[in-house]
Design a protein around this motif. Structure first.
Motif, short mmCIF file in Angstrom:
data_model
loop_
_atom_site.label_atom_id
_atom_site.label_comp_id
_atom_site.label_asym_id
_atom_site.label_seq_id
_atom_site.Cartn_x
_atom_site.Cartn_y
_atom_site.Cartn_z
N ASN A 240 51.10 48.68 10.46
CA ASN A 240 52.13 47.99 11.22
C ASN A 240 51.45 47.49 11.89
OD1 ASN A 240 54.52 49.12 9.12
ND2 ASN A 240 53.93 51.02 10.26
N ARG A 241 49.93 48.84 12.54
CA ARG A 241 49.72 47.95 13.64
C ARG A 241 49.23 46.67 13.80
NH1 ARG A 241 45.41 51.91 15.79
NH2 ARG A 241 45.38 51.32 17.22
N LEU A 242 48.46 46.49 12.66
CA LEU A 242 47.63 44.54 11.93
C LEU A 242 49.48 43.90 12.00
CD1 LEU A 242 45.68 42.52 11.19
CD2 LEU A 242 46.25 43.49 9.16
N ASP A 243 50.20 44.16 12.02
CA ASP A 243 51.82 43.50 11.18
C ASP A 243 51.89 42.91 12.76
OD1 ASP A 243 53.99 42.20 10.26
OD2 ASP A 243 55.20 43.37 11.21
N ILE A 244 52.05 44.04 14.02
CA ILE A 244 52.30 44.03 15.28
C ILE A 244 51.07 43.03 15.97
CG2 ILE A 244 52.78 45.05 17.16
CD1 ILE A 244 53.60 47.52 15.90
N TYR A 245 49.87 43.61 15.59
CA TYR A 245 49.19 42.62 16.21
C TYR A 245 48.79 41.31 15.97
CZ TYR A 245 43.79 41.04 16.85
OH TYR A 245 42.89 39.79 17.76
N LEU A 246 49.24 40.81 14.64
CA LEU A 246 49.53 39.33 14.63
C LEU A 246 50.74 38.46 14.61
CD1 LEU A 246 48.74 39.58 10.66
CD2 LEU A 246 46.99 39.02 12.03
N THR B 115 52.02 39.38 17.90
CA THR B 115 51.58 39.10 19.78
C THR B 115 51.18 37.96 19.99
OG1 THR B 115 51.04 41.42 19.48
CG2 THR B 115 50.66 40.42 21.13
N PRO B 116 52.00 37.15 20.91
CA PRO B 116 50.96 36.20 21.15
C PRO B 116 50.18 36.03 21.90
CG PRO B 116 52.99 36.51 22.10
CD PRO B 116 52.56 37.63 21.61
N THR B 117 48.82 34.90 22.34
CA THR B 117 47.42 34.99 22.68
C THR B 117 47.13 34.69 23.34
OG1 THR B 117 46.92 32.77 20.69
CG2 THR B 117 46.44 35.04 20.03
N ASP B 118 45.97 34.83 24.72
CA ASP B 118 46.23 34.32 25.48
C ASP B 118 44.97 33.50 25.59
OD1 ASP B 118 48.13 35.54 26.76
OD2 ASP B 118 47.35 37.25 27.29
N THR B 119 44.37 32.94 26.51
CA THR B 119 42.92 32.14 26.08
C THR B 119 42.12 32.06 27.52
OG1 THR B 119 44.13 29.70 27.55
CG2 THR B 119 44.22 29.77 24.79
N ASN B 120 41.01 32.13 27.32
CA ASN B 120 40.85 32.14 28.60
C ASN B 120 39.71 31.15 29.79
OD1 ASN B 120 38.43 31.41 26.68
ND2 ASN B 120 38.01 33.41 26.25
N GLU B 121 39.03 31.24 29.95
CA GLU B 121 38.57 29.76 30.92
C GLU B 121 37.75 28.80 29.68
OE1 GLU B 121 36.14 31.20 33.88
OE2 GLU B 121 38.28 32.33 34.70
N THR B 122 37.37 30.00 29.31
CA THR B 122 37.21 28.56 28.24
C THR B 122 37.59 28.25 27.69
OG1 THR B 122 36.23 30.01 26.35
CG2 THR B 122 34.49 29.32 28.26
N GLY B 123 39.13 27.99 27.33
CA GLY B 123 40.30 27.60 26.24
C GLY B 123 40.08 28.72 24.90
N ASP B 124 38.81 29.86 25.00
CA ASP B 124 38.94 30.79 23.19
C ASP B 124 40.56 31.58 23.63
OD1 ASP B 124 36.26 29.48 22.32
OD2 ASP B 124 35.46 31.17 23.45
N GLN B 125 40.83 32.19 22.39
CA GLN B 125 42.09 32.75 22.15
C GLN B 125 41.27 34.81 22.55
OE1 GLN B 125 44.17 31.44 19.09
NE2 GLN B 125 45.58 29.83 20.08
N PHE B 126 42.06 35.73 22.91
CA PHE B 126 41.37 36.69 22.53
C PHE B 126 42.66 37.36 21.91
CE2 PHE B 126 41.98 36.42 26.53
CZ PHE B 126 42.40 37.41 27.47
N HIS B 127 42.46 38.59 21.37
CA HIS B 127 43.69 39.57 21.69
C HIS B 127 43.13 40.85 21.96
CE1 HIS B 127 45.78 36.96 18.97
NE2 HIS B 127 44.79 36.21 18.23
N GLU B 128 43.58 41.48 21.98
CA GLU B 128 43.29 43.04 22.46
C GLU B 128 42.66 43.55 21.13
OE1 GLU B 128 43.63 45.02 24.78
OE2 GLU B 128 44.92 43.31 26.34
N PRO B 129 41.68 44.44 21.62
CA PRO B 129 41.49 44.82 20.29
C PRO B 129 42.14 46.06 19.32
CG PRO B 129 40.35 45.67 22.05
CD PRO B 129 41.22 44.44 22.77
N LEU B 130 42.30 45.60 18.51
CA LEU B 130 43.17 46.87 17.77
C LEU B 130 43.12 48.54 18.22
CD1 LEU B 130 43.24 44.99 14.30
CD2 LEU B 130 45.28 44.96 15.87
N GLY B 131 41.27 48.35 18.28
CA GLY B 131 41.67 50.02 18.46
C GLY B 131 41.06 50.54 17.93
#
Length: 355
Positions: free
Chosen positions: A331-337, A339-355
């Motif tokens: 369930n947590r993985l599904d939520i994670y997948l 969730t919209p992604t953000d990009t950092n200054e270099t243009g790389d996408q990152f996600h919140e850690p699954l914990g």
């Protein structure tokens, strides 16, 4: 049985017939004889002597009936007055009891028992003659041979030297006199009527001395020349009575033999039943043991099954818990997948850690 005999010897009232019958039902004849012979009162009276002398013939009948031809020693026992059981039976005038005693004693001992003298020299026949018990006189004589009758009628008492004929003549018991005289062949009577007592009197002279008219007439009728005396009808009647008694004794002996055979068959049947019962009990014991073993095995199997069920339940619980944890992660993985992604200054996408 021993308890009953001791209680009866101590008792002074009427006996308890019911308890005696119950005791006899479980007492073998040889054991009964031993108890009656050995257990005595303070005067050395046996239970049999006490029963007859106290006037309890029903007790005597119950005690004697099982003891045919094995009770000789008991029947020759005497009390302090020299009386045997037969003396007492005659004293009481009990013809049936006299017959029972004569059928109980061994056939070869009948004459000896009848001829036993008490303290004053009376035989059973003498006592019957004194009392005028004609039927008992006949019963005693019928059981003997002619020679034994003659011998018995020759017996004289210790003190006054009276024969049974003297005593019957003295007492005027004509019927008893007649029975004794007709019990033997006429040619043997003369010698008996010539016997003198201590007072030098013959039976006829004794009857004359005491004024016994009927007895005098009877005895005088026998004072004829021996060759002129025929065999009277009374003698043949007496012989017929003896034959009937012998036939009855034979029939009784045959009946006792049949009873003995039936008892043997019953004992064999009882032994077979006992063996069958023992075998059945052994089979039942074996079945019970097998059942106990089966029950124990089933109990063990049940315990093992319960342990397996517990183990399966624990495993199932663990599996359920593991599945629940896995579902939570999914369930947590599904939520994670999603969730919209953000990009950092270099243009790389990152996600919140699954914990």
């Amino acid at each position: 049985m021993e308890q009953w005999i001791r209680k009866y010897i101590r008792a002074s009232g009427a006996p308890d017939i019911t308890s005696l019958r119950a005791a006899l039902a479980t007492t073998p004849p040889d054991q009964l004889l031993q108890l009656i012979t050995t257990i005595r009162d303070s005067k050395s009276y046996t239970a049999l002597l006490l029963a007859i002398s106290r006037g309890h013939p029903e007790i005597a009948h119950l005690l004697l009936t099982p003891l045919r031809e094995i009770a000789d020693e008991l029947l020759f026992e005497k009390d302090e007055g020299g009386h045997t059981a037969l003396h007492w039976a005659v004293e009481k005038g009990d013809r049936e009891l006299v017959e029972l005693i004569l059928h109980t004693v061994s056939s070869g001992k009948k004459y000896k028992l009848i001829a036993v003298k008490n303290g004053v020299g009376y035989t059973a026949l003498t006592k019957a003659a004194v009392s005028g018990y004609t039927e008992i006189v006949e019963t005693l004589l019928i059981s003997l041979s002619v020679e034994q009758r003659v011998s018995l009628l020759n017996i004289q008492t210790n003190r006054y030297l009276n024969t049974a004929l003297h005593r019957a003549a003295y007492s005027g018991h004509t019927a008893a006199l007649r029975s004794m005289l007709t019990s033997i062949p006429p040619d043997r009577v003369s010698a008996l009527l010539s016997i003198n007592n201590r007072d030098s009197r013959t039976p006829l002279e004794e009857a004359e001395s005491w004024g016994r008219k009927e007895s005098v007439e009877l005895l005088k009728s026998w004072k004829r020349p021996v060759l002129a005396v025929p065999v009277t009808p009374a003698f043949w009647k007496f012989a017929a009575l003896q034959d009937a008694d012998n036939q009855r004794a034979t029939a009784l002996a045959q009946a006792e033999r049949r009873i003995g055979l039936l008892q043997d068959e019953a004992e064999q049947h009882a032994a077979a039943l006992a063996n069958q019962r023992e075998e059945s009990q052994q089979q039942i014991a074996a079945l019970q043991e097998a059942n106990n073993q089966m029950t124990a095995e089933l109990a063990n199997q049940r315990e093992e099954s319960q342990q397996q069920i517990v183990a399966l339940q624990e495993a199932n619980n663990q599996m359920t818990a593991d599945m629940a944890a896995m579902m939570e992660r999914l369930n947590r993985l599904d939520i994670y997948l999603r969730t919209p992604t953000d990009t950092n200054e270099t243009g790389d996408q990152f996600h919140e850690p699954l914990g």
